[in-house]
Design an enzyme around this catalytic site. Structure first.
Site, PDB file in Angstrom:
ATOM      1  CE1 TYR A 198      -3.921   2.130   0.905  1.00  0.00           C
ATOM      2  CE2 TYR A 198      -2.449   3.503   2.163  1.00  0.00           C
ATOM      3  CZ  TYR A 198      -3.648   3.252   1.857  1.00  0.00           C
ATOM      4  OH  TYR A 198      -4.095   4.772   2.045  1.00  0.00           O
ATOM      5  CE  LYS A 202      -3.451   5.322  -1.195  1.00  0.00           C
ATOM      6  NZ  LYS A 202      -5.016   5.766  -2.653  1.00  0.00           N
TER       7      LYS A 202
END
Ligand SMILES: NC(=O)c1ccc[n+]([C@@H]2O[C@H](COP(=O)([O-])OP(=O)(O)OC[C@H]3O[C@@H](n4cnc5c(N)ncnc54)[C@H](O)[C@@H]3O)[C@@H](O)[C@H]2O)c1
Length: 296
Positions: A198, A202
């Site tokens: 994750y 990002k």
């Protein structure tokens, strides 16, 4: 502006005789700086959580909204509230089921939104790419397929959303605004959270923003920025806390305002990034994290 004049007519009047290089949509009233009147905005991940809250913010700013999500139906109570607001304000609101990683389907939805916008007399103006997924797995155990799935949704999905939004803007000659929802996790590693995939995704979204801003600023006048939230209480974080309740204490230790975020905390930042008020801002990241990244 006369009551019947549109924002673009007012802009034209304001800029009469001003060289194009010195024209700025921000040369307008305070109200117009944060207005999305006569503009249509698409929101991916608009079926629940942060996305559906930002859909409400766009309506409140006078914009028409098209939500897109992989969910068959949007969250019932929130959608009913949006429908009420849209009806009361005479604004368009539509829901499109699509997977942001399916380019053909996504392109088709953007064509539909373009047609809807034309029918509303409110040209497609931009998007908020909010669809995203999270997963907590230790890096030593992270399965390749899961790592790649996170990148596909969070990175490729955001890219395809920006690409097809920009294609409509370029086709129509609209100088629009694209907001990519990144995360403070694109800049910092979250204590206690094992979310390498994750966080990697990002950081990629933040760099994608700079690259797209570089390509689309001139000659198209399309702005691209990221909005990077800190911890927000949504279904995504509820899932994390369900498996690791001790995380809340760690998150609160970094909460300089002594609270976690609510989706509503991102209404004003998102409207700012979309609206003429931020017309000299592109390729930038707006981090809104309750001070989390300010303390060690
Ligand atoms: N909640 C937080 O603390 C937090 C913090 C920083 C950033 N964010 C980001 O904010 C965004 C919204 O997150 P949220 O907290 O509202 O989570 P959420 O899970 O409630 O919402 C995410 C939405 O994206 C949709 N989605 C997922 N995969 C999709 C796909 N392939 N195609 C289309 N739609 C898809 C989901 O159905 C869901 O409606 C995400 O990008 C997330 O990474 C959240």
């Amino acid at each position: 502006m006369s009551p019947s004049a549109t924002q673009s007519e007012a802009d034209l009047a304001m800029h009469a005789g001003v060289p194009e290089s010195q024209q700025t949509p921000a040369n307008t009233s305070h109200t117009a700086l944060f207005s999305l009147t006569k503009k249509t905005v698409a929101i991916t991940g608009g079926g629940r959580g942060l996305g559906i809250t930002l859909a409400g913010a766009v309506l409140e700013a006078g914009g028409h909204v098209a939500c897109l999500d992989i969910l068959p139906e949007p969250a019932a109570a929130e959608w009913a509230a949006l429908q009420k607001t849209a009806k009361a304000s005479g604004l368009g609101l539509s829901y499109h089921r699509a997977d942001v990683t399916d380019e053909a389907a996504l392109a088709g939805v953007f064509d539909e939104i373009d047609a809807e916008s034309a029918a509303l007399g409110a040209p497609f103006y931009g998007c908020i790419a909010c669809a995203g997924i999270q997963q907590k797995v230790t890096a030593l155990e992270y399965p390749q397929a899961d790592f790649e799935r996170i990148q596909r949704v969070n990175v490729t999905g955001a890219f395809l959303t920006a690409k097809h939004a920009a294609r409509v803007l370029v086709k129509n000659g609209v100088r629009g605004s694209i907001v990519l929802i990144a995360s403070m996790s694109g800049q910092v590693a979250n204590r206690g959270l094992t979310c390498t995939a994750y966080n990697t995704s990002k950081a990629a979204v933040q760099q994608m923003c700079r690259s797209l801003a570089q390509e689309w600023g001139h000659p198209y006048g399309i702005r691209v920025n990221t909005l990077s939230p800190g911890y927000i209480r949504t279904a995504m974080t509820d899932d994390l806390l369900a498996t690791a309740p001790e995380l809340e204490k760690i998150w609160m230790a970094g909460a300089l305002l002594n609270r976690l975020g609510a989706p509503e905390d991102f209404k004003a930042p998102a409207i700012f990034l979309l609206s003429p008020g931020s017309s000299f801002m592109t390729g930038a990241d707006l981090r809104v994290d309750g001070g989390h990244c300010a303390s060690a």
